[in-house]
Design an enzyme around this catalytic site. Structure first.
Site, PDB file in Angstrom:
ATOM      1  N   ARG A  42       0.837  -1.213   0.000  1.00 55.41           N
ATOM      2  CA  ARG A  42       0.000   0.000   0.000  1.00 55.41           C
ATOM      3  C   ARG A  42       0.861   1.249   0.000  1.00 55.41           C
ATOM      4  NH1 ARG A  42      -4.586  -1.598   3.682  1.00 55.41           N
ATOM      5  NH2 ARG A  42      -2.896  -1.572   5.184  1.00 55.41           N
ATOM      6  N   LYS A 103      -5.643 -16.190   5.789  1.00 60.20           N
ATOM      7  CA  LYS A 103      -6.641 -17.178   6.253  1.00 60.20           C
ATOM      8  C   LYS A 103      -8.058 -16.772   5.903  1.00 60.20           C
ATOM      9  CE  LYS A 103      -5.119 -14.383   9.656  1.00 60.20           C
ATOM     10  NZ  LYS A 103      -4.014 -14.099  10.533  1.00 60.20           N
ATOM     11  N   GLU A 127       0.110 -22.875   3.663  1.00 60.20           N
ATOM     12  CA  GLU A 127       0.570 -23.439   4.936  1.00 60.20           C
ATOM     13  C   GLU A 127       0.574 -22.398   6.057  1.00 60.20           C
ATOM     14  OE1 GLU A 127       1.792 -26.883   5.709  1.00 60.20           O
ATOM     15  OE2 GLU A 127       1.130 -25.825   7.490  1.00 60.20           O
ATOM     16  N   GLY A 185       2.569  -4.044  21.182  1.00 55.54           N
ATOM     17  CA  GLY A 185       2.493  -4.448  19.779  1.00 55.54           C
ATOM     18  C   GLY A 185       2.104  -5.901  19.572  1.00 55.54           C
ATOM     19  N   ASP A 199     -10.637 -14.779  13.737  1.00 57.47           N
ATOM     20  CA  ASP A 199      -9.385 -15.258  13.147  1.00 57.47           C
ATOM     21  C   ASP A 199      -9.243 -16.779  13.376  1.00 57.47           C
ATOM     22  OD1 ASP A 199      -6.400 -14.614  12.269  1.00 57.47           O
ATOM     23  OD2 ASP A 199      -6.252 -15.780  14.110  1.00 57.47           O
ATOM     24  N   LYS A 203      -9.271 -20.071  10.637  1.00 55.34           N
ATOM     25  CA  LYS A 203      -8.243 -21.109  10.629  1.00 55.34           C
ATOM     26  C   LYS A 203      -8.847 -22.507  10.809  1.00 55.34           C
ATOM     27  CE  LYS A 203      -4.736 -17.868  12.295  1.00 55.34           C
ATOM     28  NZ  LYS A 203      -4.163 -17.271  13.512  1.00 55.34           N
TER      29      LYS A 203
END
Ligand code: HSE
Length: 305
Positions: A42, A103, A127, A185, A199, A203
């Site tokens: 970006r 994912k 993977e 972070g 998330d 998965k």
């Protein structure tokens, strides 16, 4: 030997890690066999750990994917739709190979992308989309082809596992631990995808599709995150001999498969109870191999690259 030319779309943490890995000492297999033939992100001028000066720059990842000089598109843009999907479709339609850690893209559009890959002959590999550096996709896809998987239970989101581990260790409540993780972070500024369980749901949807030979079916995954887990829950669970973990589970039930993600009580002697911090793990129950446990770094520049 012909060098495989990589087009790298997305230069965030993992993209930067991949540049570093490809520029570093040659791996045991395939050393010197790759070169980065173009990059796209970006923002070209953003401060990065690696220099992208040596590489041809593309403002548009789709243009990079279109380039016939590129043998493999590595998609690290993220997001289930938009530029990531367009770039991947473009590469697959011209028979190029695609490697992605995305994912959301695979969970939502995996079946149609797999069809493009089969029609045009380019490989579609993902993977790193599940479990970062833990090679569970290949294990399910290849090593366990001769086994019948009954269930997979996993800790597939490092952020949630880190938060739950820290709450137990520090005695601080959820909001405080999340704020600290954001300062350091570990957690995103907008942590919804992680703490909401989405998330992990992407998965487990991917793992289930491979393990059970089914189409990815994210829409039918029941999802609950960790945002309502309190310190009292954690303490009481521990007193009773359990740890609370965000467990993503895919289970064969009759002719179907049930998918869910939710905070669950895990007995302290179960392999998943010992998985602390940002680690990922998955326990696969299959016949005739029995129970297999995969553990490792589920995120981060190096492992995911
Ligand atoms: N946000 C993810 C996690 C990163 O916390 O596990 C890897 O997919």
């Amino acid at each position: 030997m012909k060098r495989l030319r990589i087009g790298l779309a997305g230069l965030g943490v993992v993209g930067g890690g991949l540049v570093k890995l490809l520029e570093g000492p040659a791996p045991k297999v395939g050393g010197g066999a790759f070169e980065i033939a173009g990059v796209s992100a970006r923002n070209r001028t953003r401060k990065r750990d690696v220099s992208i000066e040596p590489y041809a720059w593309y403002d548009d990842p789709v243009e990079l994917a279109e380039n016939p000089e590129i043998d493999v598109l590595v998609e690290l843009i993220g997001g289930s739709d938009g530029p990531a999907k367009k770039a991947v479709e473009t590469a697959l339609k011209r028979g190029a190979h695609v490697v992605t850690a995305n994912k959301a893209l695979i969970a939502m559009h995996g079946a149609e992308l797999a069809a493009l890959s089969e029609t045009h002959g380019g490989a579609l590999k993902f993977e790193a989309a599940v479990g970062g550096g833990v090679p569970i996709v290949k294990a399910l896809r290849e090593s366990l082809t001769g086994s019948r998987v009954n269930a997979i239970s996993g800790i597939l989101n490092g952020t949630c596992n880190f938060l739950l581990t820290e709450m137990e260790a520090s005695g601080h409540p959820y909001a405080e631990v999340l704020a600290e993780a954001q300062r350091m972070g570990y957690a995103e500024a907008d942590p919804t995808m992680d703490v909401g369980g989405f998330d992990a749901a992407h998965k487990i949807t991917i793992l289930a599709a491979i393990a059970f030979g089914a189409q990815p079916d994210y829409e039918h995954c029941r999802i609950e995150g960790v945002d309502d887990v309190s310190l009292t829950d954690i303490r009481l669970a521990f007193k009773l001999g359990y740890r609370i973990k965000l467990i993503a589970k895919a289970e064969r039930i009759g002719a179907g498969v049930a998918l869910n993600v939710r905070p669950a009580l895990v007995a302290l002697d179960h392999p998943l109870a010992a998985i602390g911090g940002a680690l990922n793990a998955a326990v696969v129950d299959a016949d005739p191999v029995g129970r297999l446990t995969f553990v490792g770094a589920g995120a981060g520049a190096g492992p995911t690259a």
